[in-house]
Design a protein around this motif. Sequence first.
Motif, short mmCIF file in Angstrom:
data_model
loop_
_atom_site.label_atom_id
_atom_site.label_comp_id
_atom_site.label_asym_id
_atom_site.label_seq_id
_atom_site.Cartn_x
_atom_site.Cartn_y
_atom_site.Cartn_z
N TYR A 10 0.84 -1.20 0.00
CA TYR A 10 0.00 0.00 0.00
C TYR A 10 0.87 1.26 0.00
O TYR A 10 0.68 2.17 -0.81
CB TYR A 10 -0.92 -0.03 1.22
CG TYR A 10 -1.72 1.23 1.41
CD1 TYR A 10 -2.84 1.49 0.64
CD2 TYR A 10 -1.33 2.18 2.37
CE1 TYR A 10 -3.57 2.66 0.80
CE2 TYR A 10 -2.04 3.35 2.54
CZ TYR A 10 -3.15 3.58 1.76
OH TYR A 10 -3.86 4.75 1.91
N ASN A 11 1.87 1.29 0.89
CA ASN A 11 2.76 2.45 0.97
C ASN A 11 3.52 2.67 -0.33
O ASN A 11 3.62 3.80 -0.82
CB ASN A 11 3.76 2.28 2.11
CG ASN A 11 3.16 2.54 3.47
OD1 ASN A 11 2.06 3.08 3.57
ND2 ASN A 11 3.85 2.15 4.51
N THR A 12 4.04 1.59 -0.90
CA THR A 12 4.84 1.72 -2.11
C THR A 12 3.97 2.21 -3.27
O THR A 12 4.39 3.04 -4.08
CB THR A 12 5.51 0.39 -2.46
OG1 THR A 12 6.24 -0.06 -1.32
CG2 THR A 12 6.46 0.54 -3.62
N LEU A 13 2.73 1.69 -3.35
CA LEU A 13 1.86 2.11 -4.45
C LEU A 13 1.39 3.56 -4.29
O LEU A 13 1.37 4.31 -5.26
CB LEU A 13 0.65 1.16 -4.57
CG LEU A 13 1.00 -0.27 -5.02
CD1 LEU A 13 -0.27 -1.10 -5.20
CD2 LEU A 13 1.80 -0.27 -6.33
N GLN B 70 11.15 1.07 -6.03
CA GLN B 70 12.31 0.59 -5.28
C GLN B 70 12.69 1.50 -4.12
O GLN B 70 13.81 1.39 -3.61
CB GLN B 70 13.51 0.45 -6.22
CG GLN B 70 13.29 -0.56 -7.33
CD GLN B 70 14.46 -0.65 -8.28
OE1 GLN B 70 15.23 0.27 -8.41
NE2 GLN B 70 14.59 -1.77 -8.95
N VAL B 71 11.83 2.39 -3.71
CA VAL B 71 12.19 3.36 -2.66
C VAL B 71 12.70 2.63 -1.42
O VAL B 71 12.10 1.67 -0.94
CB VAL B 71 10.99 4.29 -2.33
CG1 VAL B 71 9.76 3.50 -1.90
CG2 VAL B 71 11.38 5.27 -1.23
N PHE B 72 13.88 3.07 -0.95
CA PHE B 72 14.49 2.40 0.21
C PHE B 72 15.35 3.30 1.09
O PHE B 72 15.03 3.49 2.27
CB PHE B 72 15.33 1.20 -0.27
CG PHE B 72 16.09 0.53 0.84
CD1 PHE B 72 15.44 -0.26 1.77
CD2 PHE B 72 17.47 0.71 0.97
CE1 PHE B 72 16.13 -0.88 2.80
CE2 PHE B 72 18.17 0.09 2.00
CZ PHE B 72 17.49 -0.70 2.91
N ASP B 73 16.43 3.88 0.51
CA ASP B 73 17.43 4.61 1.31
C ASP B 73 16.78 5.56 2.31
O ASP B 73 17.06 5.52 3.50
CB ASP B 73 18.35 5.45 0.41
CG ASP B 73 19.18 4.61 -0.53
OD1 ASP B 73 18.95 3.39 -0.59
OD2 ASP B 73 20.06 5.18 -1.20
N GLN B 74 15.91 6.43 1.78
CA GLN B 74 15.33 7.49 2.61
C GLN B 74 14.44 6.91 3.69
O GLN B 74 14.45 7.36 4.84
CB GLN B 74 14.53 8.47 1.74
CG GLN B 74 15.36 9.21 0.71
CD GLN B 74 15.62 8.38 -0.55
OE1 GLN B 74 15.16 7.25 -0.69
NE2 GLN B 74 16.39 8.94 -1.47
N ALA B 75 13.65 5.87 3.32
CA ALA B 75 12.77 5.24 4.29
C ALA B 75 13.58 4.58 5.40
O ALA B 75 13.26 4.70 6.58
CB ALA B 75 11.87 4.22 3.61
N THR C 228 6.35 4.12 7.23
CA THR C 228 7.34 4.30 6.17
C THR C 228 7.86 2.95 5.67
O THR C 228 8.96 2.86 5.13
CB THR C 228 8.53 5.16 6.64
OG1 THR C 228 9.15 4.52 7.77
CG2 THR C 228 8.09 6.55 7.04
N MET C 229 7.05 1.89 5.87
CA MET C 229 7.46 0.56 5.42
C MET C 229 7.23 0.43 3.91
O MET C 229 6.10 0.53 3.45
CB MET C 229 6.65 -0.50 6.18
CG MET C 229 6.89 -1.93 5.75
SD MET C 229 8.58 -2.49 6.00
CE MET C 229 8.57 -2.89 7.75
N SER C 230 8.32 0.24 3.15
CA SER C 230 8.17 0.03 1.71
C SER C 230 8.48 -1.44 1.39
O SER C 230 8.93 -2.18 2.26
CB SER C 230 9.13 0.93 0.94
OG SER C 230 10.46 0.46 1.07
N ILE C 231 8.27 -1.85 0.16
CA ILE C 231 8.49 -3.26 -0.20
C ILE C 231 9.96 -3.63 0.01
O ILE C 231 10.27 -4.67 0.58
CB ILE C 231 8.08 -3.54 -1.66
CG1 ILE C 231 6.60 -3.25 -1.86
CG2 ILE C 231 8.37 -4.99 -2.02
CD1 ILE C 231 6.12 -3.45 -3.28
N VAL C 232 10.86 -2.76 -0.46
CA VAL C 232 12.28 -3.08 -0.33
C VAL C 232 12.71 -3.09 1.14
O VAL C 232 13.52 -3.92 1.56
CB VAL C 232 13.14 -2.10 -1.15
CG1 VAL C 232 14.62 -2.42 -0.99
CG2 VAL C 232 12.77 -2.16 -2.61
#
Lengths: 297, 295
Positions: free
Chosen positions: B63-66, B228-233, B247-251
């Motif tokens: 949900y967050n990533t989308l 692919q959002v990751f570093d910042q999260a 702030t949980m993303s798939i990666v």
Amino acid sequence: MTATPAPIRPTTPIDVAPVGDRGKVWRRRIAYGFLIAYALLMFVPFAWMVITSFKTQVDAVQMTFIPDPVTLQGWQNALTTLNPNIVRLFINSAIIAGTVTVTNVVLGSMAGYAFARLRFPGREALFILVLGTMMIPDQLRMVPVYQLMRQFGLTVGPLQYVAVILVLAIAAISVFLLRQYFLSIPRDLEEAAKIDGAGFFTTFWRVMLPLATPAIAAVAILQFQGSWNGFFWPLILISDRSQYTLPLGLSFFRQQFQTQYPELMAVSISATIPILVLYLFFQRYFVEGIAASGVKG
Amino acid sequence: MLAGYALIAIPIFLFLVLQIGAIFYALFISFWNWTIGGGGVETVALANYERILGDRIFHRAIYNTLTYTAVVVPLQMALGLLLAVIVNAKIRGQTFFRGAFYFPAIASSAAITVLFIFIMSPNGFFNGVREILGLNPLFEFLEFGPRHSWLGNQRTAWGSIMALNIWTTSGTMMLFYLASLQTISREVYEAAALDGASAWQTFWRVTFPLLKPGHYFVATVSVIGALQVFDQAYIAGGSNGDPNYSTMSIVLYLYNAAFQQFRLGYAAAVGIILFLIIFSATLIQRRLFGGAPSW
């Protein structure tokens, strides 16, 4: 030439306003207003970063635009008390980024030349394989690459940065950019060298490589910037604190010292400065690298 | 002939092992209950995939990533295009503005995220500036206190990360659009001017449609990056996506499974699912933009 003032570069002007357009003046004003406001939005946070690094910890959370008092305490702590300190982080980042840049240029120009000029069975298929790797997201490779490096014993001990270097040693984009550039160099030059009695190695080293300098510069800049800033692979492959890179150190300190902002800003500046300096001198190659990786005529 | 193979040997070897081989290895691991150190404990067939798809935290990550993709991609593209069109016009300081807008995109994501965390903290620069500008009544109305913690509050944490990345990547999108704008010939604009088209009409009827290959490329790059959002999260919210998985993303979920919970088989399966998502997104975009572009 040095005496003349820098001319405004006439890069493909698109002045589309038809004759007698009264809105033109206002449009220009709005455009400049927007540009300046947006430039400030880019500039102010970085200025605040520099100002904060010279503040005391108490002053760091105040809206003082000139540090009161100006202190080097934050920088001093970053140099001495932080573990690992800035110098260590800087050296680690430089080792990884420097090596990765060299391997990409060397391996990329060799492979790029082979794909552009030499004939051998399976050339096209192998080139498609190289391009295909660009479609594989890094995250899919996270677990298997970690597992491989672990089996080679590279995730423990003093050689953890070697694992990072191996993963980043050659990127498909480096091979691709150099191949395209070699293709654009006229064949006559090589043939002339051959007639002059130059062997394969001499032709490559003395004729082709010097001609490819712009592409080599673009690849070098692209890879240096990417690996200097790289966060993902060092995070996964480096667990020994003394081998941390600047981005990794920053992330670690941020969790350790939530509010030591002057120190955090000092490390952030150290991570930003080398790229800023490169950017000021080689802006052209930054832009070419990114543009070439994308839209091509 | 041998020279050719010799020159490509090292790159091809590395690509075969660390890229192509890695995919098959990931697929293999994903069917196992595989732990760090222990290796493959037992084959579990598709159980990892079933567990992932049933996990509520994974649903949150999806949900967050989308939402992130849906918000960031259009804004990034619009901002990038706007900047490109203005910078491409006859203006003074063109090189300066272009350089300034692109800089955040090449600076270290870790440094920028740490700076952003500082600026958005309760006693940070952002809250200070809105107080000085007298904007607090407006924020009060939107129920944000004068010392709101933008990244510490689950209502605003993810939105703040979105804003951060729109800010940093708009410069890259601008460069892509600039390259694309250069391919439009001047004659088209001259013809439009002769026909008496206003600047507004010229943009929407001429420039915008002619930028189609550019839109396709920018959209593809932007969507792949956003998924692919990751570093910042990770830097802002830690590996658990604090506060409260906002702030949980798939990666991040993938990283968490592999390196916090040490479930490599499970994590590899998340990687395969992410790859399928990215791959289908790319195919859908190709359809939307009507086949492969000429380049």
